[in-house]
Design a protein around this motif. Structure first.
Motif, PDB file in Angstrom:
ATOM      1  N   MET A   1       0.822  -1.212   0.000  1.00  0.00           N
ATOM      2  CA  MET A   1       0.000   0.000   0.000  1.00  0.00           C
ATOM      3  C   MET A   1       0.855   1.261   0.000  1.00  0.00           C
ATOM      4  N   LYS A   2       0.227   2.338  -0.336  1.00  0.00           N
ATOM      5  CA  LYS A   2       0.935   3.619  -0.370  1.00  0.00           C
ATOM      6  C   LYS A   2       0.797   4.337   0.965  1.00  0.00           C
ATOM      7  N   THR A   3       1.835   4.973   1.341  1.00  0.00           N
ATOM      8  CA  THR A   3       1.753   5.737   2.585  1.00  0.00           C
ATOM      9  C   THR A   3       1.030   7.040   2.295  1.00  0.00           C
ATOM     10  N   ALA A   4       0.557   7.657   3.345  1.00  0.00           N
ATOM     11  CA  ALA A   4      -0.170   8.918   3.171  1.00  0.00           C
ATOM     12  C   ALA A   4       0.731   9.934   2.476  1.00  0.00           C
ATOM     13  N   ARG A   8       0.179  11.993  -0.992  1.00  0.00           N
ATOM     14  CA  ARG A   8       0.223  13.460  -1.065  1.00  0.00           C
ATOM     15  C   ARG A   8       1.149  13.884  -2.180  1.00  0.00           C
ATOM     16  N   ASN A   9       2.310  13.272  -2.239  1.00  0.00           N
ATOM     17  CA  ASN A   9       3.257  13.649  -3.280  1.00  0.00           C
ATOM     18  C   ASN A   9       2.688  13.371  -4.661  1.00  0.00           C
ATOM     19  N   GLY A  35      -4.965  19.503  -1.914  1.00  0.00           N
ATOM     20  CA  GLY A  35      -5.595  19.088  -0.671  1.00  0.00           C
ATOM     21  C   GLY A  35      -4.679  19.126   0.528  1.00  0.00           C
ATOM     22  N   ILE A  36      -3.635  19.952   0.442  1.00  0.00           N
ATOM     23  CA  ILE A  36      -2.705  20.075   1.556  1.00  0.00           C
ATOM     24  C   ILE A  36      -2.552  21.543   1.929  1.00  0.00           C
ATOM     25  N   TYR A  45       9.487  20.294  -1.385  1.00  0.00           N
ATOM     26  CA  TYR A  45      10.218  19.050  -1.122  1.00  0.00           C
ATOM     27  C   TYR A  45       9.946  18.036  -2.228  1.00  0.00           C
ATOM     28  N   ALA A  46       8.694  17.934  -2.614  1.00  0.00           N
ATOM     29  CA  ALA A  46       8.304  16.972  -3.648  1.00  0.00           C
ATOM     30  C   ALA A  46       9.028  17.280  -4.958  1.00  0.00           C
TER      31      ALA A  46
END
Length: 121
Positions: A1-4, A8-9, A35-36, A45-46
DNA sequence: CATATGACGACAA
DNA sequence: ATTGTCGCCATAT
């Protein structure tokens, strides 16, 4: 699974991909649409850690002031400036005229990317 | 767990 | 216009 965080990234990059050619968006703006709220630094950072072979129009992301975020004189800085000018985005005094080039997404565009159903990217 | 850092942003002086 | 503070939040040490 993908982390939160990964999700977001992903949304951040997806949002940036939606910036139309010839327009720019600020870090904060991208964060909000993705949505952030108040996640401007996360956008930074991304972008800094973009995956290899990305196809993200990172150059269309500038500071809210219209300045290019990277250090003046750096390779990336010059690259971004060049890419923007290639899209007819004028850069006067080292800054973009946000009033004029700021991306203003339509309701439709925002509705495309419902923030709820991003669990499977 | 405590700090430091950064491709940010809003605001006060 | 310039400079300094503070808030934010994921990462790095």
């Amino acid at each position: 699974m993908k982390t939160a965080t990964e999700k977001r990234n992903t949304r951040i990059r997806a949002t940036i991909c939606d910036i139309p050619k010839g327009s720019v968006a600020s870090y904060g703006q991208i964060a909000e649409i993705a949505g952030i709220p108040r996640g401007a630094r996360q956008v930074g950072y991304a972008l800094r850690h973009l995956p290899e072979g990305h196809k993200v129009p990172w150059h269309r992301v500038v500071r809210a002031s219209g300045e290019i975020a990277m250090r003046t004189g750096s390779v990336g800085h010059r690259e971004q400036k060049k890419l923007l000018q290639n899209e007819d985005v004028a850069i006067l005094n080292g800054r973009v005229d946000m009033k004029k080039y700021r991306w203003q997404p339509d309701l439709d565009e925002l509705l495309w990317k419902p923030s709820a159903a991003w669990d499977d990217e």
